[in-house]
Design a protein around this motif. Structure first.
Motif, mmCIF file in Angstrom:
data_model
loop_
_atom_site.group_PDB
_atom_site.id
_atom_site.type_symbol
_atom_site.label_atom_id
_atom_site.label_comp_id
_atom_site.label_asym_id
_atom_site.label_seq_id
_atom_site.Cartn_x
_atom_site.Cartn_y
_atom_site.Cartn_z
ATOM 1 N N ALA A 15 -64.604 58.363 -101.578
ATOM 2 C CA ALA A 15 -65.565 58.160 -100.499
ATOM 3 C C ALA A 15 -66.736 59.068 -101.278
ATOM 4 O O ALA A 15 -67.838 58.619 -101.017
ATOM 5 C CB ALA A 15 -65.228 58.684 -99.145
ATOM 6 N N ASP A 16 -66.535 60.096 -101.593
ATOM 7 C CA ASP A 16 -67.627 61.102 -101.955
ATOM 8 C C ASP A 16 -68.214 60.754 -103.295
ATOM 9 O O ASP A 16 -69.405 60.636 -103.509
ATOM 10 C CB ASP A 16 -66.899 62.756 -102.234
ATOM 11 N N ALA A 17 -67.480 59.921 -104.012
ATOM 12 C CA ALA A 17 -67.888 59.597 -105.234
ATOM 13 C C ALA A 17 -68.986 58.401 -104.934
ATOM 14 O O ALA A 17 -69.798 58.125 -105.462
ATOM 15 C CB ALA A 17 -66.810 59.054 -106.140
ATOM 16 N N ILE A 18 -68.563 57.557 -104.116
ATOM 17 C CA ILE A 18 -69.314 56.267 -103.809
ATOM 18 C C ILE A 18 -70.765 56.811 -103.075
ATOM 19 O O ILE A 18 -71.827 56.359 -103.635
ATOM 20 C CB ILE A 18 -68.693 55.418 -102.606
ATOM 21 N N SER A 19 -70.794 57.775 -102.436
ATOM 22 C CA SER A 19 -71.952 58.371 -101.923
ATOM 23 C C SER A 19 -72.841 58.930 -102.830
ATOM 24 O O SER A 19 -74.107 58.981 -103.004
ATOM 25 C CB SER A 19 -71.582 59.383 -100.764
ATOM 26 N N VAL B 109 -72.904 58.291 -106.211
ATOM 27 C CA VAL B 109 -73.375 57.030 -106.937
ATOM 28 C C VAL B 109 -74.473 56.449 -106.257
ATOM 29 O O VAL B 109 -75.882 56.033 -106.745
ATOM 30 C CB VAL B 109 -72.521 56.139 -107.534
ATOM 31 N N LEU B 110 -74.329 55.985 -105.035
ATOM 32 C CA LEU B 110 -75.554 55.556 -104.255
ATOM 33 C C LEU B 110 -76.590 56.180 -103.844
ATOM 34 O O LEU B 110 -77.607 55.844 -103.307
ATOM 35 C CB LEU B 110 -74.756 54.667 -102.781
ATOM 36 N N LEU B 111 -76.363 57.553 -103.714
ATOM 37 C CA LEU B 111 -77.027 58.621 -103.030
ATOM 38 C C LEU B 111 -77.286 58.299 -101.543
ATOM 39 O O LEU B 111 -78.539 58.750 -100.988
ATOM 40 C CB LEU B 111 -78.352 58.708 -103.854
ATOM 41 N N ALA C 37 -73.767 47.553 -97.049
ATOM 42 C CA ALA C 37 -74.731 48.155 -96.303
ATOM 43 C C ALA C 37 -75.450 49.178 -97.063
ATOM 44 O O ALA C 37 -76.798 49.071 -97.213
ATOM 45 C CB ALA C 37 -74.461 48.295 -94.991
ATOM 46 N N ARG C 38 -74.807 49.920 -97.861
ATOM 47 C CA ARG C 38 -75.256 51.311 -98.463
ATOM 48 C C ARG C 38 -75.905 51.006 -99.716
ATOM 49 O O ARG C 38 -76.782 51.568 -100.048
ATOM 50 C CB ARG C 38 -74.155 52.282 -98.404
ATOM 51 N N ILE C 39 -75.288 49.985 -100.373
ATOM 52 C CA ILE C 39 -76.018 49.623 -101.569
ATOM 53 C C ILE C 39 -77.380 49.196 -101.569
ATOM 54 O O ILE C 39 -78.178 49.497 -102.094
ATOM 55 C CB ILE C 39 -75.132 48.178 -102.230
ATOM 56 N N ALA C 40 -77.688 48.277 -100.371
ATOM 57 C CA ALA C 40 -79.244 48.051 -100.208
ATOM 58 C C ALA C 40 -79.796 48.969 -99.105
ATOM 59 O O ALA C 40 -80.898 48.672 -99.061
ATOM 60 C CB ALA C 40 -78.980 46.633 -99.455
ATOM 61 N N ASP C 41 -79.322 50.029 -98.830
ATOM 62 C CA ASP C 41 -79.904 51.164 -98.218
ATOM 63 C C ASP C 41 -81.297 51.399 -98.797
ATOM 64 O O ASP C 41 -81.513 51.796 -100.143
ATOM 65 C CB ASP C 41 -79.271 52.008 -97.963
ATOM 66 N N LYS C 42 -82.545 51.506 -97.992
ATOM 67 C CA LYS C 42 -83.570 51.723 -98.419
ATOM 68 C C LYS C 42 -83.988 53.236 -98.980
ATOM 69 O O LYS C 42 -84.751 53.527 -99.892
ATOM 70 C CB LYS C 42 -84.646 51.360 -97.480
ATOM 71 N N GLY C 43 -82.962 54.206 -98.463
ATOM 72 C CA GLY C 43 -83.066 55.551 -99.219
ATOM 73 C C GLY C 43 -82.149 55.744 -100.322
ATOM 74 O O GLY C 43 -82.004 56.933 -100.852
ATOM 75 N N GLY C 44 -81.433 54.704 -100.852
ATOM 76 C CA GLY C 44 -80.437 54.891 -101.728
ATOM 77 C C GLY C 44 -81.108 54.797 -103.338
ATOM 78 O O GLY C 44 -82.307 54.566 -103.363
ATOM 79 N N LEU D 289 -69.506 47.679 -110.328
ATOM 80 C CA LEU D 289 -69.386 48.960 -110.939
ATOM 81 C C LEU D 289 -68.421 49.869 -109.783
ATOM 82 O O LEU D 289 -67.334 50.434 -110.189
ATOM 83 C CB LEU D 289 -70.523 49.908 -111.105
ATOM 84 N N LEU D 290 -68.805 49.863 -108.703
ATOM 85 C CA LEU D 290 -67.907 50.442 -107.662
ATOM 86 C C LEU D 290 -66.595 49.926 -107.232
ATOM 87 O O LEU D 290 -65.877 50.646 -106.580
ATOM 88 C CB LEU D 290 -68.968 50.649 -106.211
#
Length: 711
Positions: A563-567, A569-571, A634-641, A701-702
């Motif tokens: 979970a932390d690794a995904i966060s 990479v995506l920021l 949802a998080r891959i497309a997050d505008k702050g990512g 990748l994820l």
């Protein structure tokens, strides 16, 4: 010539040492027969003859003594049923004129006494060969010699039960005690005589000839042997003729060791510095830096908290506050580099308010003194003592006295919000119906001279010569770094479950004790070994190896780490319950913090041990969630990512692909990978399609094995 009379002294048949082995060899007292908890056919024998006194009573006194006929031995029920001269549910267990049947008849004819040689006790069983290197099909003669307390010794091979750990790999003729291997590898044979169990190891090497036109077919000469780890690992691989995989490149090593020591992916800056360094000792320096980092403190606090099952109890008032106190204390121990002996001692001897002090919370982990004894044995001895609750352990040295004696120590502790001594506390020994005497398992009963039983236990555990304590934690550290314990499962260390590398485990445990029981010291030794730095890419001849470390094992990332690794990479941070946005999964103090993501990824509940088996949410649920759930999409497309920011900055396709590869894998894409993604994106007809393709790229990748494992 004078006549010399030679008198042969035939000892009377002894029930404990002669008849019980006959019953065991015949299978009469096995768990599937009369040794079952409820017995069979109105006859209950102790499991594998662990209680000869009770067995004697069952055969000679129960059923009004009808099982033994002193007037006509051959009409005894115990003989007639065993030879199936009358109906017997277990079939014929003894041939009519076999040595076992003859011994049984002789015992009855001599009066069916229990213990004609009562002073004699079995002290040791020697079995040969203890280790043997064989070929497939080669006949191996097994021999067992019993040594008794009066100095007497005798060959007990006919009455020793030899059992192959894998009956498909080793074939054993019980009549001749001959064994033959049916396939290559390492095979274990367990020998049992009375209460003694001994393991034998048979190694059948692979059919890889050294030489044969190859300089180094096993990859042995290229491996350094200047440390205890590589010496023992390489020796075992050589014995089995298993070739070694090559060493990891810098990118692979950086990612692996950073995950293992800190539970995090390397940052882009860390990766760049490491790759640019030309220092020949940069790997050792990296290990040192990671061991002294705050990320190490956080991650290994989480690992130890999981092992100790630190969690709040939902129904307990103030329990979350106590959990925070416990967690903070553990974090302090890790940060200060406290010796594991000190950590264990403080936990075992703890007293006080659990909201104010961390260690007393150890006594709120499980429900009662017996459960506490089982927990302590698993944690600090690597032993499943619970198997000795109802009967002596069938595969280990532990007795009911050991189990209930240890439980009696913890019965003298009042567990609640305030933990305090309770001298009047006791547990009942099921065999005697009396209060069990406090006992250090396998060693001695405690006396009035032992002022505080828990302190006596703690001193014994922390003694550098203790045969269990250091091995138990070193084995866990080895598994954390290598993916498999030298003994597996890690909480089942016993003579009949020997380490794959017993000398290595002994030396690592001794070294651990000599270096003040330092977790960092042993982790450093493992991380700096060639065995640890081996590639996970297999080569011909080692793909099937899962226990000798010829190549690295791919290990799924724990739910919190993934979970932390995904966060990272995506920021895009994940939200956990009521915690502030940005709190990492590894930093959660409450293991029950609300999180669908962690549940689906398979976090351990800590209600029981988290050291064995697959996590609850692993496997298919995890994969489905990653493929089509909000965790990624949802998080891959997050505008702050990361992706949205790079697109907004008009970074090129090559730059975006390169950055994501470095963030996820700590390496740059290969030429073929770059070309593949370039071709894909060139197929897009507009910016929107390009963005969608890049979102698919990040998703791929994820969800791939390279990202979700430490390899």
């Amino acid at each position: 010539m004078p006549i010399v009379l030679v008198l042969f002294c035939v000892l009377p048949v002894d029930f404990d040492h002669d008849i019980v082995p006959v019953l065991t060899k015949a299978g009469c007292n096995s768990g599937a027969c009369h040794g079952a908890a409820a017995g069979r056919g109105e006859l209950h024998l102790s499991l594998y003859g662990s209680d000869p006194a009770a067995d004697y009573d069952a055969l000679t006194r129960d059923l009004k003594g009808r099982r033994v006929n002193l007037a006509d031995a051959e009409q005894s029920l115990v003989f007639l049923k065993a030879t199936e001269n009358i109906s017997h549910g277990g079939g014929a267990r003894l041939e009519w004129e076999s040595p076992g049947a003859d011994l049984l008849l002789r015992w009855i004819r001599e009066g069916a006494d229990r213990n004609a040689t009562s002073a004699r006790q079995l002290v040791r069983l020697d079995v040969t060969p203890r280790q043997h290197i064989a070929e497939v099909g080669e006949q191996l003669s097994l021999r067992a010699v019993a040594h008794f307390s009066d100095g007497h010794q005798r060959d007990v091979t006919p009455w020793t039960v030899f059992t192959a750990e894998d009956s498909g790999a080793m074939e054993i003729d019980s009549a001749t005690a001959n064994a033959a291997a049916r396939r290559r590898g390492r095979h274990i044979i367990v020998a049992r005589y009375l209460h003694q169990v001994v393991s034998l190891e048979v190694l059948v090497p692979n059919a890889i000839a050294s030489g044969a036109g190859q300089d180094d077919p096993l990859g042995i000469t290229a491996t350094k042997h200047d440390n205890v780890i590589d010496r023992h690992v390489t020796e075992r691989l050589w014995q089995l003729r298993i070739p070694q995989s090559s060493q990891l490149d810098d990118a692979g090593y950086l990612r692996r060791v950073t995950l293992d020591l800190t539970g995090r992916l390397p940052t882009l800056a860390e990766s760049e510095r490491f790759h640019e360094s030309r220092d020949p000792a940069k790997r050792a320096r990296l290990v040192d830096a990671l061991l002294e980092s705050e990320a190490f403190n956080e991650y290994w606090t989480w690992r130890l908290a999981t092992m100790l099952r630190i969690q709040p109890r939902p129904s307990a008032n103030g329990d979350l506050a106590a959990t925070r106190t416990y967690h903070a204390w553990l974090r302090e121990q890790v940060t200060q580099g406290a010796g594991y002996d000190r950590i264990a001692s403080e936990l075992l001897t703890a007293a006080g308010d659990t909201v104010e002090l961390g260690p007393p919370n150890f006594y709120r982990t499980v429900a009662g003194p017996r459960e506490q004894a089982e927990l302590v044995a698993e944690l600090f001895m690597g032993s499943r003592l619970r198997c000795a609750n109802c009967h002596n352990h069938p595969l280990d040295r532990w007795t009911q006295d050991d189990y209930h004696g240890l439980a009696a120590i913890f019965a003298q502790v009042k567990a609640g919000q305030v933990v305090a001594p309770l001298p009047s506390g006791a547990v009942v020994h099921p065999k005697t119906g009396q209060n069990a005497a406090t006992r250090i398992p396998g060693v001695r009963f405690l006396t009035a001279d032992d002022a505080e039983p828990r302190q006596a236990l703690a001193r014994w555990l922390a003694d550098p010569d203790n045969p269990y304590f250091s091995k138990a934690i070193v084995n866990r550290l080895w598994k954390a770094m290598m993916g498999r314990g030298l003994v597996e499962p890690v909480d089942d260390m016993r003579a009949t479950n020997p380490a794959t590398h017993p000398e290595l485990l002994e030396e690592l445990a001794s070294d651990f004790a000599k270096h003040d029981f330092s977790l960092r010291h042993t982790l450093r030794r493992i991380a700096n070994s060639a065995a640890y730095a081996r590639s996970s890419t297999t080569r011909r001849g080692n793909a099937l190896d899962q226990q000798f470390y010829s190549h690295a094992l791919r290990r799924p990332l724990a739910a919190e780490v993934l979970a932390d690794a995904i966060s990272d990479v995506l920021l895009v941070p994940e939200k956990y319950g009521d915690q502030p946005l940005g709190v990492r999964a590894l930093a959660l103090i409450n293991s029950r913090e609300e999180s669908t993501t962690l549940d689906v990824l398979g976090r351990c509940s800590r209600a029981d041990s988290c050291e064995a088996g697959e996590p609850d949410g692993a496997g298919l649920p995890r994969m489905l969630h990653l493929i089509n759930g909000p965790l990624l999409n949802a998080r891959i497309a997050d505008k702050g990512g990361r992706l949205a920011k790079r697109l907004a900055a008009n970074q090129s396709l090559a730059e975006i692909v390169d950055e994501f590869y470095r963030a996820a894998f700590s390496r740059r894409p290969t030429a073929s990978e770059s070309a593949f993604w370039k071709t894909k994106c060139e197929q897009a007809s507009n910016a929107q399609e390009t963005e969608q393709l890049l979102e698919d790229f990040v998703w791929s990748l994820l969800t791939c094995d390279e990202f979700a494992t430490n390899h």
